[in-house]
Scaffold this active site. Structure first.
Site, mmCIF file in Angstrom:
data_model
loop_
_atom_site.group_PDB
_atom_site.id
_atom_site.type_symbol
_atom_site.label_atom_id
_atom_site.label_comp_id
_atom_site.label_asym_id
_atom_site.label_seq_id
_atom_site.Cartn_x
_atom_site.Cartn_y
_atom_site.Cartn_z
ATOM 1 N N LYS A 45 0.843 -1.206 0.000
ATOM 2 C CA LYS A 45 0.000 0.000 0.000
ATOM 3 C C LYS A 45 0.878 1.255 0.000
ATOM 4 C CE LYS A 45 -3.365 1.131 3.053
ATOM 5 N NZ LYS A 45 -4.078 0.832 4.311
ATOM 6 N N SER A 131 7.892 0.665 9.056
ATOM 7 C CA SER A 131 8.023 1.349 7.768
ATOM 8 C C SER A 131 6.707 2.023 7.377
ATOM 9 C CB SER A 131 8.405 0.355 6.670
ATOM 10 O OG SER A 131 9.643 -0.241 6.961
#
Ligand code: ADP
Length: 163
Positions: A45, A131
Protein backbone atom coordinates in the site's frame (compact mmCIF):
# COMPACT_ATOMS: atom_id res chain seq x y z
CA UNK A 1 31.23 -32.88 15.02
CA UNK A 2 31.80 -29.84 12.81
CA UNK A 3 29.54 -26.82 13.10
CA UNK A 4 26.96 -26.55 10.33
CA UNK A 5 27.08 -23.50 8.09
CA UNK A 6 23.80 -21.63 8.53
CA UNK A 7 22.37 -19.32 5.92
CA UNK A 8 19.36 -17.18 6.89
CA UNK A 9 16.93 -15.22 4.74
CA UNK A 10 15.46 -11.99 6.16
CA UNK A 11 12.42 -11.22 3.99
CA UNK A 12 10.35 -8.05 4.12
CA UNK A 13 9.14 -4.99 2.27
CA UNK A 14 11.75 -2.60 3.71
CA UNK A 15 9.99 0.49 2.31
CA UNK A 16 12.11 2.06 3.68
CA UNK A 17 14.61 0.16 5.82
CA UNK A 18 14.50 1.43 9.42
CA UNK A 19 16.79 1.41 12.45
CA UNK A 20 14.59 -1.44 13.71
CA UNK A 21 15.39 -3.59 10.65
CA UNK A 22 19.10 -2.78 11.00
CA UNK A 23 18.95 -3.80 14.64
CA UNK A 24 17.48 -7.17 13.60
CA UNK A 25 20.17 -7.56 10.89
CA UNK A 26 23.00 -6.82 13.35
CA UNK A 27 21.60 -9.26 15.92
CA UNK A 28 20.82 -11.86 13.27
CA UNK A 29 24.27 -12.01 11.69
CA UNK A 30 25.70 -12.95 15.11
CA UNK A 31 23.58 -16.12 15.01
CA UNK A 32 24.23 -17.14 11.40
CA UNK A 33 27.12 -17.48 8.98
CA UNK A 34 25.34 -15.70 6.17
CA UNK A 35 22.31 -13.43 6.03
CA UNK A 36 20.47 -12.55 2.83
CA UNK A 37 18.11 -9.60 3.09
CA UNK A 38 15.30 -10.29 0.61
CA UNK A 39 13.23 -7.34 -0.54
CA UNK A 40 9.81 -8.53 -1.68
CA UNK A 41 8.60 -7.23 -5.03
CA UNK A 42 4.94 -7.88 -4.28
CA UNK A 43 2.98 -4.62 -4.26
CA UNK A 44 2.37 -2.83 -0.94
CA UNK A 45 0.00 0.00 0.00
CA UNK A 46 1.31 3.47 -0.95
CA UNK A 47 4.90 2.47 -1.75
CA UNK A 48 7.57 5.18 -1.54
CA UNK A 49 10.52 3.45 -3.16
CA UNK A 50 10.77 0.85 -5.93
CA UNK A 51 12.22 -2.55 -4.98
CA UNK A 52 15.40 -1.58 -6.91
CA UNK A 53 15.75 1.63 -4.89
CA UNK A 54 15.21 -0.27 -1.64
CA UNK A 55 17.88 -2.81 -2.54
CA UNK A 56 20.31 -0.04 -3.47
CA UNK A 57 19.72 1.83 -0.19
CA UNK A 58 20.10 -1.32 1.91
CA UNK A 59 23.24 -2.41 0.03
CA UNK A 60 24.92 0.88 0.98
CA UNK A 61 24.05 0.39 4.64
CA UNK A 62 25.20 -3.24 4.96
CA UNK A 63 28.27 -3.03 2.72
CA UNK A 64 30.57 -3.16 5.77
CA UNK A 65 28.85 -6.05 7.55
CA UNK A 66 30.61 -9.31 6.60
CA UNK A 67 28.23 -12.09 5.56
CA UNK A 68 25.27 -9.81 4.85
CA UNK A 69 23.90 -9.26 1.33
CA UNK A 70 20.69 -7.94 -0.21
CA UNK A 71 18.56 -8.82 -3.23
CA UNK A 72 14.94 -8.62 -4.33
CA UNK A 73 12.54 -11.46 -5.03
CA UNK A 74 9.15 -12.25 -6.57
CA UNK A 75 6.51 -14.60 -5.33
CA UNK A 76 6.50 -16.92 -2.35
CA UNK A 77 9.11 -16.33 0.34
CA UNK A 78 9.57 -20.05 1.00
CA UNK A 79 10.22 -20.75 -2.68
CA UNK A 80 12.87 -18.07 -2.71
CA UNK A 81 14.37 -19.44 0.51
CA UNK A 82 14.63 -22.87 -1.14
CA UNK A 83 16.18 -21.37 -4.26
CA UNK A 84 18.81 -19.60 -2.17
CA UNK A 85 19.37 -22.73 -0.05
CA UNK A 86 18.53 -20.80 3.10
CA UNK A 87 18.31 -22.94 6.25
CA UNK A 88 16.09 -20.57 8.20
CA UNK A 89 13.94 -17.48 7.82
CA UNK A 90 14.75 -14.56 10.13
CA UNK A 91 12.01 -12.21 11.34
CA UNK A 92 11.93 -9.43 13.91
CA UNK A 93 9.46 -9.02 16.76
CA UNK A 94 8.28 -5.81 18.34
CA UNK A 95 5.02 -6.54 20.11
CA UNK A 96 2.27 -9.03 20.87
CA UNK A 97 0.56 -7.98 17.66
CA UNK A 98 3.67 -8.99 15.73
CA UNK A 99 3.72 -12.32 17.56
CA UNK A 100 0.14 -13.14 16.53
CA UNK A 101 0.84 -12.42 12.89
CA UNK A 102 4.34 -13.91 12.80
CA UNK A 103 3.23 -17.12 14.52
CA UNK A 104 0.67 -17.80 11.77
CA UNK A 105 3.17 -16.93 9.07
CA UNK A 106 5.92 -19.10 10.57
CA UNK A 107 3.58 -22.06 11.02
CA UNK A 108 2.30 -21.76 7.48
CA UNK A 109 5.83 -21.55 6.11
CA UNK A 110 6.88 -24.57 8.14
CA UNK A 111 3.90 -26.59 7.06
CA UNK A 112 4.21 -25.75 3.34
CA UNK A 113 7.99 -25.88 3.06
CA UNK A 114 9.38 -27.37 6.28
CA UNK A 115 11.48 -24.27 6.92
CA UNK A 116 11.97 -22.94 10.46
CA UNK A 117 11.68 -19.27 11.37
CA UNK A 118 14.01 -17.70 13.91
CA UNK A 119 12.87 -14.53 15.70
CA UNK A 120 14.87 -11.80 17.33
CA UNK A 121 13.42 -9.14 19.59
CA UNK A 122 14.16 -5.56 18.66
CA UNK A 123 15.85 -3.09 21.03
CA UNK A 124 13.29 -1.31 23.18
CA UNK A 125 13.94 2.01 21.46
CA UNK A 126 12.72 0.60 18.12
CA UNK A 127 9.69 -1.21 19.47
CA UNK A 128 7.38 1.33 17.83
CA UNK A 129 9.26 1.76 14.57
CA UNK A 130 7.48 0.56 11.43
CA UNK A 131 8.02 1.35 7.77
CA UNK A 132 4.28 1.90 7.29
CA UNK A 133 4.14 4.55 10.02
CA UNK A 134 7.34 6.16 8.79
CA UNK A 135 5.82 6.50 5.30
CA UNK A 136 2.63 8.00 6.72
CA UNK A 137 4.27 10.38 9.19
CA UNK A 138 6.94 11.54 6.73
CA UNK A 139 4.36 12.11 3.98
CA UNK A 140 2.44 14.38 6.37
CA UNK A 141 5.59 16.34 7.27
CA UNK A 142 6.53 14.69 10.58
CA UNK A 143 10.16 14.29 11.68
CA UNK A 144 11.25 10.65 11.44
CA UNK A 145 14.99 11.33 11.55
CA UNK A 146 15.51 9.32 14.79
CA UNK A 147 13.96 6.19 13.34
CA UNK A 148 15.86 5.70 10.09
CA UNK A 149 19.50 5.98 9.02
CA UNK A 150 20.67 9.42 7.81
CA UNK A 151 21.11 8.27 4.19
CA UNK A 152 17.55 6.94 4.11
CA UNK A 153 16.24 10.15 5.67
CA UNK A 154 17.90 12.19 2.93
CA UNK A 155 16.42 9.96 0.20
CA UNK A 156 13.01 10.24 1.83
CA UNK A 157 13.19 14.03 1.90
CA UNK A 158 14.15 14.13 -1.79
CA UNK A 159 11.35 11.73 -2.71
CA UNK A 160 8.72 13.72 -0.84
CA UNK A 161 9.83 17.00 -2.41
CA UNK A 162 9.19 15.52 -5.86
CA UNK A 163 5.71 14.16 -5.12
P1 ADP B 1 6.63 -7.20 5.98
O1 ADP B 1 5.80 -6.39 5.06
O2 ADP B 1 7.01 -8.55 5.44
O3 ADP B 1 6.17 -7.27 7.43
P2 ADP B 1 8.60 -5.29 6.86
O4 ADP B 1 9.67 -4.68 6.04
O5 ADP B 1 7.58 -4.40 7.46
O6 ADP B 1 8.00 -6.42 5.96
O7 ADP B 1 9.25 -6.13 8.05
C1 ADP B 1 10.15 -7.17 7.86
C2 ADP B 1 10.47 -7.84 9.18
O8 ADP B 1 11.10 -6.92 10.05
C3 ADP B 1 9.26 -8.36 9.96
O9 ADP B 1 9.62 -9.54 10.64
C4 ADP B 1 8.97 -7.28 10.95
O10 ADP B 1 8.31 -7.80 12.09
C5 ADP B 1 10.38 -6.85 11.27
N1 ADP B 1 10.45 -5.49 11.77
C6 ADP B 1 9.98 -4.37 11.20
N2 ADP B 1 10.24 -3.29 11.96
C7 ADP B 1 10.90 -3.76 13.05
C8 ADP B 1 11.41 -3.14 14.24
N3 ADP B 1 11.29 -1.85 14.46
N4 ADP B 1 12.01 -3.96 15.12
C9 ADP B 1 12.08 -5.29 14.91
N5 ADP B 1 11.62 -5.91 13.86
C10 ADP B 1 11.02 -5.16 12.92
Amino acid sequence: MGKKFIRALFPGSFDPITNGHLDVINRGIKLFDELIIAVGRSPIKNPLFTPEERVEMIAELVADIPGVSVESFDGLTVKYAAKKKADVILRGLRSLTDIHYELKLAMTNRSVAGIETVFVMTSEQYGFTSSTLIREVATLGGDVSNLIPKTIYNRLQQRLKKS
